[in-house]
Design a protein around this motif. Structure first.
Motif, short mmCIF file in Angstrom:
data_model
loop_
_atom_site.label_atom_id
_atom_site.label_comp_id
_atom_site.label_asym_id
_atom_site.label_seq_id
_atom_site.Cartn_x
_atom_site.Cartn_y
_atom_site.Cartn_z
N VAL A 112 3.80 9.68 -7.97
CA VAL A 112 3.89 8.75 -6.85
C VAL A 112 3.03 7.51 -7.11
N CYS A 113 3.57 6.34 -6.74
CA CYS A 113 2.83 5.08 -6.92
C CYS A 113 2.78 4.31 -5.61
N GLY A 114 2.07 3.18 -5.67
CA GLY A 114 1.99 2.30 -4.50
C GLY A 114 1.04 2.81 -3.43
N PRO A 115 0.82 1.99 -2.40
CA PRO A 115 -0.06 2.38 -1.29
C PRO A 115 0.62 3.43 -0.41
N GLU A 116 -0.12 4.02 0.51
CA GLU A 116 0.46 5.03 1.39
C GLU A 116 1.57 4.41 2.24
N ASP A 117 2.54 5.25 2.61
CA ASP A 117 3.69 4.85 3.41
C ASP A 117 4.68 3.95 2.68
N VAL A 118 4.42 3.67 1.39
CA VAL A 118 5.40 2.94 0.58
C VAL A 118 5.88 3.91 -0.49
N PRO A 119 7.11 4.46 -0.31
CA PRO A 119 7.62 5.49 -1.22
C PRO A 119 8.08 4.95 -2.57
N GLN A 120 7.25 5.15 -3.59
CA GLN A 120 7.61 4.75 -4.94
C GLN A 120 7.21 5.87 -5.89
N ALA A 121 7.91 5.98 -7.03
CA ALA A 121 7.54 6.99 -8.01
C ALA A 121 8.05 6.61 -9.39
N VAL A 122 7.35 7.09 -10.42
CA VAL A 122 7.76 6.88 -11.80
C VAL A 122 8.26 8.20 -12.36
#
Length: 171
Positions: free
Chosen positions: A89-99
């Motif tokens: 998981v990446c990015g700040p909380e509440d921003v759903p991103q993943a590698v």
DNA sequence: AACACGATTTCG
DNA sequence: GAAATCGTGTTT
């Protein structure tokens, strides 16, 4: 001596994190205590609520929940009933991103990668910043890399299926 | 409770 | 080029 990647590394935008994971060392500790290190050679970025190729774009569910949390945790899921995919998981909380971890120097293909490492649903939510069985160590250099469209997501349609969010380390 | 479907790999 | 195979989300 290598240092483990910390929270601030993962908390940035996924498009910054994905290419910077290339060349870093993925460290896995087996159940018998054996420690293995692998060079990360290929990653893919999945970017939030807008990106229709990102599972989280379809809403917040028990499966995608971890992607809405803080960066550095693993998002694991089973595909085609056979292969576990490993994502961080990446990015700040509440921003759903993943590698998505797509390849290592020893193995290509995300399904074979997780089989080699021995990671599955038991690693869902695992914190790469604090875990004592899997983490990533920073290597000083930043290798040259190439980009291309992501694999197997044509169903996402325009413009998502053509975004150059697949990153490959140059050999 | 039943159903459709995939961020893949392997084999022919 | 198609099968393998099952958790997840959606529909009944």
């Amino acid at each position: 001596m290598s240092e483990r990647l910390q929270r601030d590394f993962y908390s940035r935008d996924v498009l910054e994190v994905a290419p910077r994971l290339l060349g870093q060392h993925l460290v896995k500790v087996a159940s018998d205590g054996t420690r293995s290190s692998y060079v990360i050679t290929e990653t893919e970025a999945y970017r939030g609520g807008e990106d229709l190729a990102c599972h989280a774009s379809k809403g917040r569910t028990p499966r995608t929940e971890v992607m809405f949390g803080e960066g550095g945790h693993l998002y694991m899921y089973l595909i085609y009933g056979m292969y576990w995919m490993m994502n961080v998981v990446c990015g700040p909380e509440d921003v759903p991103q993943a590698v998505l971890f797509r390849g290592l120097q020893e193995v290509s293909g995300p399904g074979r990668l997780t089989r080699l490492l021995g990671v599955d649903r038991g690693f869902y939510g695992e914190d790469l910043v604090r875990s004592d069985r899997i983490w990533i160590e920073e290597i000083g250099s930043s290798p040259a890399y190439s980009t291309g469209p992501r694999i197997g997501i044509d169903y996402a349609g325009e413009p998502w299926k053509d975004m150059p969010w697949r990153f490959l380390m140059n050999l």
